[in-house]
Motif scaffolding. Structure first.
Motif, PDB file in Angstrom:
ATOM      1  N   LEU A 111       0.823  -1.204   0.000  1.00  0.00           N
ATOM      2  CA  LEU A 111       0.000   0.000   0.000  1.00  0.00           C
ATOM      3  C   LEU A 111       0.862   1.262   0.000  1.00  0.00           C
ATOM      4  O   LEU A 111       0.567   2.233  -0.714  1.00  0.00           O
ATOM      5  CB  LEU A 111      -0.925   0.008   1.218  1.00  0.00           C
ATOM      6  CG  LEU A 111      -2.068  -1.012   1.209  1.00  0.00           C
ATOM      7  CD1 LEU A 111      -2.740  -1.063   2.575  1.00  0.00           C
ATOM      8  CD2 LEU A 111      -3.089  -0.680   0.129  1.00  0.00           C
ATOM      9  N   THR A 112       1.934   1.247   0.783  1.00  0.00           N
ATOM     10  CA  THR A 112       2.802   2.411   0.872  1.00  0.00           C
ATOM     11  C   THR A 112       3.459   2.698  -0.471  1.00  0.00           C
ATOM     12  O   THR A 112       3.388   3.823  -0.993  1.00  0.00           O
ATOM     13  CB  THR A 112       3.870   2.202   1.952  1.00  0.00           C
ATOM     14  OG1 THR A 112       3.232   1.925   3.208  1.00  0.00           O
ATOM     15  CG2 THR A 112       4.750   3.432   2.090  1.00  0.00           C
ATOM     16  N   ALA A 113       4.099   1.705  -1.053  1.00  0.00           N
ATOM     17  CA  ALA A 113       4.783   1.902  -2.334  1.00  0.00           C
ATOM     18  C   ALA A 113       3.793   2.240  -3.441  1.00  0.00           C
ATOM     19  O   ALA A 113       4.072   3.094  -4.302  1.00  0.00           O
ATOM     20  CB  ALA A 113       5.579   0.649  -2.690  1.00  0.00           C
ATOM     21  N   PHE A 114       2.648   1.609  -3.431  1.00  0.00           N
ATOM     22  CA  PHE A 114       1.660   1.799  -4.504  1.00  0.00           C
ATOM     23  C   PHE A 114       1.150   3.227  -4.528  1.00  0.00           C
ATOM     24  O   PHE A 114       1.120   3.875  -5.579  1.00  0.00           O
ATOM     25  CB  PHE A 114       0.508   0.821  -4.315  1.00  0.00           C
ATOM     26  CG  PHE A 114      -0.534   0.892  -5.397  1.00  0.00           C
ATOM     27  CD1 PHE A 114      -0.389   0.149  -6.559  1.00  0.00           C
ATOM     28  CD2 PHE A 114      -1.650   1.700  -5.263  1.00  0.00           C
ATOM     29  CE1 PHE A 114      -1.344   0.223  -7.569  1.00  0.00           C
ATOM     30  CE2 PHE A 114      -2.602   1.778  -6.264  1.00  0.00           C
ATOM     31  CZ  PHE A 114      -2.446   1.037  -7.417  1.00  0.00           C
ATOM     32  N   PHE A 115       0.731   3.748  -3.383  1.00  0.00           N
ATOM     33  CA  PHE A 115       0.125   5.075  -3.385  1.00  0.00           C
ATOM     34  C   PHE A 115       1.155   6.199  -3.392  1.00  0.00           C
ATOM     35  O   PHE A 115       0.794   7.349  -3.695  1.00  0.00           O
ATOM     36  CB  PHE A 115      -0.845   5.214  -2.218  1.00  0.00           C
ATOM     37  CG  PHE A 115      -2.159   4.526  -2.470  1.00  0.00           C
ATOM     38  CD1 PHE A 115      -3.089   5.081  -3.329  1.00  0.00           C
ATOM     39  CD2 PHE A 115      -2.452   3.306  -1.867  1.00  0.00           C
ATOM     40  CE1 PHE A 115      -4.293   4.442  -3.589  1.00  0.00           C
ATOM     41  CE2 PHE A 115      -3.654   2.662  -2.120  1.00  0.00           C
ATOM     42  CZ  PHE A 115      -4.578   3.228  -2.985  1.00  0.00           C
ATOM     43  N   VAL A 123      -6.239   6.128  -8.212  1.00  0.00           N
ATOM     44  CA  VAL A 123      -6.760   4.877  -7.658  1.00  0.00           C
ATOM     45  C   VAL A 123      -7.405   5.114  -6.291  1.00  0.00           C
ATOM     46  O   VAL A 123      -6.781   5.659  -5.382  1.00  0.00           O
ATOM     47  CB  VAL A 123      -5.642   3.820  -7.540  1.00  0.00           C
ATOM     48  CG1 VAL A 123      -6.193   2.528  -6.935  1.00  0.00           C
ATOM     49  CG2 VAL A 123      -5.030   3.540  -8.918  1.00  0.00           C
ATOM     50  N   THR A 124      -8.643   4.678  -6.158  1.00  0.00           N
ATOM     51  CA  THR A 124      -9.365   4.753  -4.879  1.00  0.00           C
ATOM     52  C   THR A 124      -8.984   3.571  -3.996  1.00  0.00           C
ATOM     53  O   THR A 124      -8.769   2.463  -4.485  1.00  0.00           O
ATOM     54  CB  THR A 124     -10.884   4.731  -5.129  1.00  0.00           C
ATOM     55  OG1 THR A 124     -11.252   5.899  -5.872  1.00  0.00           O
ATOM     56  CG2 THR A 124     -11.671   4.700  -3.824  1.00  0.00           C
ATOM     57  N   LEU A 125      -8.892   3.811  -2.710  1.00  0.00           N
ATOM     58  CA  LEU A 125      -8.715   2.727  -1.742  1.00  0.00           C
ATOM     59  C   LEU A 125     -10.066   2.450  -1.098  1.00  0.00           C
ATOM     60  O   LEU A 125     -10.701   3.355  -0.537  1.00  0.00           O
ATOM     61  CB  LEU A 125      -7.692   3.105  -0.675  1.00  0.00           C
ATOM     62  CG  LEU A 125      -7.453   2.077   0.438  1.00  0.00           C
ATOM     63  CD1 LEU A 125      -6.996   0.738  -0.121  1.00  0.00           C
ATOM     64  CD2 LEU A 125      -6.435   2.609   1.452  1.00  0.00           C
ATOM     65  N   VAL A 126     -10.526   1.206  -1.200  1.00  0.00           N
ATOM     66  CA  VAL A 126     -11.779   0.775  -0.585  1.00  0.00           C
ATOM     67  C   VAL A 126     -11.427  -0.156   0.560  1.00  0.00           C
ATOM     68  O   VAL A 126     -10.719  -1.151   0.365  1.00  0.00           O
ATOM     69  CB  VAL A 126     -12.677   0.055  -1.608  1.00  0.00           C
ATOM     70  CG1 VAL A 126     -13.920  -0.497  -0.920  1.00  0.00           C
ATOM     71  CG2 VAL A 126     -13.060   0.993  -2.742  1.00  0.00           C
ATOM     72  N   ARG A 143       3.569  10.736   4.750  1.00  0.00           N
ATOM     73  CA  ARG A 143       3.253  11.297   3.431  1.00  0.00           C
ATOM     74  C   ARG A 143       2.126  10.537   2.745  1.00  0.00           C
ATOM     75  O   ARG A 143       1.466  11.058   1.844  1.00  0.00           O
ATOM     76  CB  ARG A 143       4.483  11.268   2.519  1.00  0.00           C
ATOM     77  CG  ARG A 143       5.634  12.174   2.932  1.00  0.00           C
ATOM     78  CD  ARG A 143       6.762  12.023   1.924  1.00  0.00           C
ATOM     79  NE  ARG A 143       7.247  10.638   1.857  1.00  0.00           N
ATOM     80  CZ  ARG A 143       7.922  10.130   0.822  1.00  0.00           C
ATOM     81  NH1 ARG A 143       8.165  10.890  -0.249  1.00  0.00           N
ATOM     82  NH2 ARG A 143       8.344   8.883   0.849  1.00  0.00           N
ATOM     83  N   LEU A 144       1.918   9.305   3.155  1.00  0.00           N
ATOM     84  CA  LEU A 144       0.981   8.430   2.455  1.00  0.00           C
ATOM     85  C   LEU A 144      -0.442   8.972   2.480  1.00  0.00           C
ATOM     86  O   LEU A 144      -1.168   8.870   1.485  1.00  0.00           O
ATOM     87  CB  LEU A 144       1.018   7.035   3.082  1.00  0.00           C
ATOM     88  CG  LEU A 144       0.104   5.984   2.465  1.00  0.00           C
ATOM     89  CD1 LEU A 144       0.462   5.747   1.007  1.00  0.00           C
ATOM     90  CD2 LEU A 144       0.187   4.680   3.253  1.00  0.00           C
ATOM     91  N   ALA A 145      -0.857   9.571   3.597  1.00  0.00           N
ATOM     92  CA  ALA A 145      -2.237  10.044   3.715  1.00  0.00           C
ATOM     93  C   ALA A 145      -2.589  11.018   2.596  1.00  0.00           C
ATOM     94  O   ALA A 145      -3.686  10.960   2.027  1.00  0.00           O
ATOM     95  CB  ALA A 145      -2.458  10.687   5.076  1.00  0.00           C
TER      96      ALA A 145
END
Length: 324
Positions: A111-115, A123-126, A143-145
């Motif tokens: 999730l970290t690398a992807f976003f 891309v939406t996160l569900v 930074r991810l948020a």
């Protein structure tokens, strides 16, 4: 172009229906699925997820994540006590054992690398399970948020809870994680609480319609819905059962699904003996905190059924596009 999203889930029966619909709908593209312990233990969540994807031939990468809550050693009431009869939340869902396997990379790292990758800015996160994976990720990488453009989360209850009078299961299972995520500063957060999901329950008529479609996805959804109807205590009175998690993916395609919502400051209780996991939606005009979420309060059952039928009718003919 299909709507791209990542699904973070704790695959029990309603998550499984969400996966079946998402993997089949022509306007959706599941980029990846991350798993978290919640409805059942992580090993079963991941196996269930892979089995459901195998059923519809969807080659979506799966990454296993947290097997326990963010701070607590276990759920507020241990899972084997909460679901001691194992009837409502089955450890395994009755599908064949998976042939596919999860990726070696941990869900949090994925999730970290992807976003953080600019290529995934659309891309939406569900999230349809406890928010543990995301809480760990945004805590380790603040930074991810700001890089997650939209989060749609099934959790909480503005009125009555289900696992307790105050709390819905996902937020109750890891209240600290839910509070971390809601306060992290994600640009757009949509919360789908029990208020919305209970306003549009499904029935045996829906099972019959899914059976008539005849696709593996439709048949699998009918089987899972019938199990919910048989074991949901309220269904004995109403002859219907809410199917929570698919509403989050339905919303991506049909934003008209929610007929009533409120923009407000939302937080989660983490310390109350009787209210742990409670979603607090502050609708006071003088609330000192700025709004951080849109909270859905009611949904259209007609729109919901139409979304599911469209997905399951497209399941067989759309299979090649769903393979990554």
């Amino acid at each position: 172009m299909p709507i791209r999203f990542v699904l973070d889930c704790d695959t029990g029966s309603d998550d499984a229906i969400a996966i079946l619909a998402a993997a089949s709908h022509p306007e959706l593209e599941a980029v990846a699925i991350t798993t978290v312990g919640g409805n059942v233990a992580l090993e079963h969540v991941t196996a269930n997820t892979l089995s459901v994807l195998d059923l519809v031939g969807a080659a979506v990468p799966v990454y296993a994540g947290a097997d326990r809550p963010f701070l607590r050693p276990d759920l507020p009431i241990p899972r084997d006590v909460l679901n001691k009869d194992g009837e409502f939340q089955l450890a395994r869902l009755g599908f064949p054992e998976p042939v596919s396997t999860a990726r070696a990379e941990n869900a949090v790292d994925f999730l970290t690398a992807f976003f953080l990758d600019d290529a995934n800015a659309d891309v939406t996160l569900v999230a349809t399970g406890p928010l543990t994976n995301l809480a760990v990720a945004v805590t380790a990488e603040p930074r991810l948020a700001g890089r997650i453009p939209r989060l749609v989360v099934m959790g909480g209850a503005h009125a009555n809870g289900n696992v307790t009078a105050a709390a819905e299961f996902n937020f109750w299972a890891d209240p600290e994680a839910a509070e971390v995520v809601l306060s992290a500063g994600i640009p757009e957060v949509v919360i789908v609480p029990l208020d919305a999901t209970h306003s549009a329950p499904l029935t045996e008529r829906d099972c019959a319609e899914f059976d008539a479609i005849g696709s593996p996805a439709a048949a699998g959804a009918a089987m899972l819905l019938r199990h919910r109807l048989a074991h949901d205590q309220a269904a004995a009175v109403t002859a219907s059962s809410p199917v929570h998690d698919p509403m989050c993916v339905a919303y991506l395609v049909r934003p008209d699904l929610f007929t009533e919502s409120v923009r407000a400051f939302a937080s989660v209780e983490t310390t109350g003996d009787r209210t742990v996991g409670e979603l607090l939606v502050d609708t006071r005009p003088w609330c000192p905190e700025p709004p951080n979420a849109t909270v859905a309060l009611r949904a259209s059952v007609e729109v919901y059924r139409e979304f599911l039928r469209t997905a399951f009718e497209a399941a067989d003919r759309d299979a090649p596009r769903k393979s990554a």
